[in-house]
Design an enzyme around this catalytic site. Structure first.
Site, short mmCIF file in Angstrom:
data_model
loop_
_atom_site.label_atom_id
_atom_site.label_comp_id
_atom_site.label_asym_id
_atom_site.label_seq_id
_atom_site.Cartn_x
_atom_site.Cartn_y
_atom_site.Cartn_z
N CYS A 155 -19.63 54.69 50.28
CA CYS A 155 -20.82 54.87 49.45
C CYS A 155 -20.93 53.79 48.39
CB CYS A 155 -20.80 56.25 48.81
SG CYS A 155 -22.17 56.55 47.70
N CYS B 109 -22.17 54.95 45.00
CA CYS B 109 -21.17 55.66 44.19
C CYS B 109 -20.13 54.69 43.63
CB CYS B 109 -20.40 56.70 45.01
SG CYS B 109 -21.35 57.58 46.24
N ASP B 110 -19.68 53.75 44.42
CA ASP B 110 -18.49 52.97 44.06
C ASP B 110 -18.73 51.49 43.80
OD1 ASP B 110 -16.98 55.29 44.37
OD2 ASP B 110 -16.70 54.95 46.51
#
Ligand code: NAP
Length: 292
Positions: free
Chosen positions: A108, A111-112
């Site tokens: 992701c 997200c990261d």
């Protein structure tokens, strides 16, 4: 209402495998995925939800009240169900990959990506998701390399062009990823095998983003609910109603497009309201005990 949450074998779902969540409103400094899910659980408990560990192996939505069967053969009966089993990111299944999830291997970018500021990263895949993840990562990373197993990309032309025109994106095509190299705390490289020659080499990198698609967790719903050709639950219009009256769906299990924590939470709220409305107009079913 007396809601029972059947948590599955990974309570909290995909967010428990991520680190900082930066785009959930209300947390100006971000929040760790597991902490966010723990908070949500406590909030649901405060309103009377009970939690059951274990995975559902089958459902019978052709009878009413609906029947849900767990892997330990326990059965639950319910007047309404919200399917929110999410989706699982596909992994490559190569040595070194699983151990480094959350420590340099990710599925992701939203997200990261933030953690790879000025670093070099690899995105594996040749579809729209891979292009999108790669383009997104160029906001943070100094260099993004797309690694794909064929010479042709599966992605739409517009997404391919966008990626090709981005000066930060490099390409390694027609190779098969065979291993993630790390020192146990951080990722150092990806081993790839050149498809025509079979020769292996290590591409140095700080992170590997696997973007080879998602699988909705709907295996247990086959022949029970209408699914699309990729296995996502089909919902009606802007509601969360499924093909079976009284059964609703929310989050990644019905949303192949947005797949964000906040969009899933929003559709969860819609599903709860839809259930409430459904039950209001429904004569109470005879539930002989909640569990057997
Ligand atoms: P996808 O279209 O199925 O593409 C998956 C890619 O991963 C393919 O290039 C595939 O290679 C590769 N792959 C699969 N398994 C692999 C493996 N084991 N090892 C190495 N490579 C592997 O999935 P997606 O990109 O997630 O897209 C899913 C759907 O969502 C598509 O319909 C897409 O158009 C849509 N989507 C749209 C957007 C957008 O328009 N902005 C963004 C994201 C997704 P092969 O090509 O060789 O099979």
């Amino acid at each position: 209402m007396s809601p029972v949450v059947i948590e599955g074998n990974q309570p909290g779902g995909q967010l428990t495998t991520t680190t900082e969540v930066e785009n959930f409103p209300g947390f100006p400094d971000g929040i760790m995925g597991p902490e966010l899910m723990d908070n949500m659980r406590k909030q649901a408990e405060r309103f009377g939800a009970t939690f059951v560990r274990g995975s559902v192996v089958s459902v019978d939505l052709k009878r009413y009240p609906f029947r849900v069967v767990l892997e330990d053969s326990k059965e639950y009966y319910s007047e309404s169900i919200i399917m929110s089993t999410g989706a699982s990111a596909k992994m490559l299944g190569i040595p070194g990959e699983k151990e480094m999830v959350g420590r340099g291997v990710s599925t992701c970018a939203t997200c990261d990506g933030f953690f790879f500021r000025d670093k070099s990263v690899i995105v594996v895949g040749g579809g729209d998701s891979a292009m999108e993840e790669a383009i997104f990562l160029t906001k943070f990373a100094s260099q993004v390399t797309i690694v794909h197993r064929r010479n042709e990309l599966r992605a739409s032309k517009v997404m391919q062009d966008r990626a090709r025109n981005n000066p930060k994106i490099k390409w390694i095509l027609n190779v098969t990823p065979v291993g993630v190299v790390s020192d146990g705390t951080k990722v150092n490289g990806l081993v790839v095998k050149d498809n025509p020659s079979g020769q292996e080499r290590t591409v140095p990198t700080d992170g590997v983003f696997v973007a080879i698609g998602h699988t909705p967790n709907t295996g247990f719903l086959k022949d029970q609910l209408e699914l699309d050709d990729r296995g996502y639950i089909i919902t009606k219009g802007s509601s969360t109603a499924t093909s079976v009256q009284g059964v609703f769906a929310c989050g990644d299990v019905m949303d192949p497009q947005y797949r964000q924590a906040i969009t899933a939470a929003g559709s969860g709220c819609k599903a709860a309201l839809d259930v409430e409305k459904f039950l209001e107009g429904q004569p109470r079913a005879q539930l002989a005990g909640v569990t057997t």
